[in-house]
Design an enzyme around this catalytic site. Structure first.
Site, PDB file in Angstrom:
ATOM      1  N   TYR A  37       0.812  -1.211   0.000  1.00 55.92           N
ATOM      2  CA  TYR A  37       0.000   0.000   0.000  1.00 55.92           C
ATOM      3  C   TYR A  37       0.852   1.272   0.000  1.00 55.92           C
ATOM      4  CZ  TYR A  37      -3.470  -3.456   1.306  1.00 55.92           C
ATOM      5  OH  TYR A  37      -4.268  -4.562   1.327  1.00 55.92           O
ATOM      6  N   GLU A  57     -11.998  14.412 -12.540  1.00 56.57           N
ATOM      7  CA  GLU A  57     -12.321  13.313 -13.451  1.00 56.57           C
ATOM      8  C   GLU A  57     -11.050  12.751 -14.085  1.00 56.57           C
ATOM      9  OE1 GLU A  57     -15.995  15.909 -13.205  1.00 56.57           O
ATOM     10  OE2 GLU A  57     -13.838  16.256 -13.340  1.00 56.57           O
ATOM     11  N   LYS A  82     -12.951  16.262  -3.263  1.00 53.18           N
ATOM     12  CA  LYS A  82     -12.316  17.569  -3.187  1.00 53.18           C
ATOM     13  C   LYS A  82     -12.984  18.334  -2.035  1.00 53.18           C
ATOM     14  CE  LYS A  82     -11.099  21.200  -6.472  1.00 53.18           C
ATOM     15  NZ  LYS A  82     -11.322  21.633  -7.857  1.00 53.18           N
TER      16      LYS A  82
END
Length: 100
Positions: A37, A57, A82
């Site tokens: 990770y 996006e 965000k």
């Protein structure tokens, strides 16, 4: 962290769900067969900050593509949030699912 073409630094939160074959790691209890990770996190931070990106996006699609291609996951759900982007909401974001 996210940097737009306007040189404004904005914080992003990423939530990832990933599918890959964990059997070799589980069977051997060997770290070399596991998905690290920290390595994923470091690579995605580099990916997002190496050049200006305007849209979350775009971030979502690039993250999904990186995970599928470089880390060989078979399926991924990427959520990019965000925080503070809209005064009347705690956060706004996008969520995508991709697979190979």
């Amino acid at each position: 962290m996210f940097m737009s073409g306007k040189k404004i630094h904005q914080s992003l939160l990423l939530d990832l769900d990933m599918a890959w074959d964990i059997k070799p790691a589980a069977a051997t209890d060997d770290y070399q067969f596991a998905l690290c990770y920290e390595t994923v996190s470091n690579r995605l931070t580099q990916l997002i900050t190496e050049q200006p990106i305007e849209l979350i996006e775009t971030v979502a699609e690039r993250v999904a593509d990186c995970l599928l291609q470089e880390f060989k996951v078979t399926w991924v759900k990427v959520t990019v949030m965000k925080p503070g982007a809209v005064a009347t909401a705690a956060s706004v974001g996008v969520e995508i699912e991709r697979s190979r």
